[in-house]
Design a protein around this motif. Structure first.
Motif, PDB file in Angstrom:
ATOM      1  N   UNK A  65       0.894  -1.243   0.055  1.00 29.51           N
ATOM      2  CA  UNK A  65       0.027  -0.014  -0.011  1.00 29.51           C
ATOM      3  C   UNK A  65       0.577   1.276  -0.119  1.00 29.51           C
ATOM      4  N   UNK A  66       0.214   2.366  -0.149  1.00 26.92           N
ATOM      5  CA  UNK A  66       0.959   3.586   0.059  1.00 26.92           C
ATOM      6  C   UNK A  66       1.593   3.921   1.400  1.00 26.92           C
ATOM      7  N   UNK A  67       2.662   4.776   1.348  1.00 34.57           N
ATOM      8  CA  UNK A  67       3.561   4.692   2.565  1.00 34.57           C
ATOM      9  C   UNK A  67       2.860   5.772   3.636  1.00 34.57           C
ATOM     10  N   UNK A  68       2.690   5.321   4.829  1.00 35.06           N
ATOM     11  CA  UNK A  68       2.177   6.000   6.131  1.00 35.06           C
ATOM     12  C   UNK A  68       3.454   6.570   6.849  1.00 35.06           C
ATOM     13  N   UNK A  69       3.546   7.753   7.026  1.00 28.49           N
ATOM     14  CA  UNK A  69       4.658   8.388   7.925  1.00 28.49           C
ATOM     15  C   UNK A  69       4.136   8.199   9.426  1.00 28.49           C
ATOM     16  N   UNK A  70       4.817   7.719  10.356  1.00 31.16           N
ATOM     17  CA  UNK A  70       4.621   7.997  11.742  1.00 31.16           C
ATOM     18  C   UNK A  70       5.611   8.751  12.395  1.00 31.16           C
ATOM     19  N   UNK A  71       5.225   9.978  12.815  1.00 29.72           N
ATOM     20  CA  UNK A  71       6.208  11.065  13.286  1.00 29.72           C
ATOM     21  C   UNK A  71       5.799  11.171  14.910  1.00 29.72           C
ATOM     22  N   UNK A  72       6.517  11.090  15.636  1.00 24.86           N
ATOM     23  CA  UNK A  72       6.518  11.141  17.277  1.00 24.86           C
ATOM     24  C   UNK A  72       7.381  12.278  17.630  1.00 24.86           C
ATOM     25  N   UNK A  81      11.013  11.535  16.131  1.00 29.48           N
ATOM     26  CA  UNK A  81      11.043  10.096  15.593  1.00 29.48           C
ATOM     27  C   UNK A  81      10.442  10.078  14.409  1.00 29.48           C
ATOM     28  N   UNK A  82      10.716   9.555  13.288  1.00 29.26           N
ATOM     29  CA  UNK A  82      10.297   9.409  11.747  1.00 29.26           C
ATOM     30  C   UNK A  82      10.012   8.028  11.377  1.00 29.26           C
ATOM     31  N   UNK A  83       9.067   7.403  11.442  1.00 34.55           N
ATOM     32  CA  UNK A  83       9.385   6.184  10.699  1.00 34.55           C
ATOM     33  C   UNK A  83       7.987   6.103   9.454  1.00 34.55           C
ATOM     34  N   UNK A  84       8.435   5.087   8.506  1.00 38.19           N
ATOM     35  CA  UNK A  84       7.423   5.166   7.478  1.00 38.19           C
ATOM     36  C   UNK A  84       7.149   3.417   7.647  1.00 38.19           C
ATOM     37  N   UNK A  85       5.849   3.384   7.210  1.00 38.64           N
ATOM     38  CA  UNK A  85       5.212   1.616   6.862  1.00 38.64           C
ATOM     39  C   UNK A  85       4.520   1.574   5.725  1.00 38.64           C
TER      40      UNK A  85
END
Length: 98
Positions: A65-72, A81-85
C-alpha cells in the motif's frame, strides 16, 4: 449473484468478475483461493441461504500500500522520531460465487 465475505477482519461485497484489495493472503500470483466465511448472499433484492456457500477467487498480485509516515515528538525534550510503513496487500479477482 453477490455475496458479503469476511477476510482480514474486514467485510467486502463481491460478485463474479470483481477485483478487490484485501489484507495479505499467502499464495503466488495466478493461484486460486476460496473464501469460506460468507456472511450474506443474494441475487437482486432476494437473499439466499449461506450454509456451505464459498467464494472462489484468483490472486492477481501481491502488492504494497501507500507509505504512511509515523512521526512522534515531545516538545522541549529534543525527541523526534520518524518512521514509515507500507502495508502488504493481495489483489483478488472473484471467479465465482457459490
Amino acid at each position: 449473484m453477490f455475496a458479503v465475505v469476511r477476510t482480514g477482519g474486514k467485510q467486502y461485497r463481491v460478485a463474479a468478475g470483481d477485483k478487490i484489495v484485501v489484507e495479505k493472503i499467502d499464495g503466488e500470483a495466478g493461484s486460486s483461493v476460496t473464501l469460506g466465511d460468507v456472511l450474506l448472499a443474494g441475487e437482486g433484492s432476494e437473499l439466499k441461504a449461506v450454509s456451505g456457500l464459498t467464494v472462489a477467487a484468483e490472486i492477481v498480485a501481491q502488492a504494497k500500500g501507500e507509505k504512511v509516515i509515523v512521526f512522534k515528538k515531545r516538545r522541549r525534550h529534543n525527541y523526534r522520531r520518524r518512521n514509515g510503513h507500507r502495508q502488504n496487500h493481495t489483489i483478488l479477482k472473484i471467479v465465482s460465487v457459490g
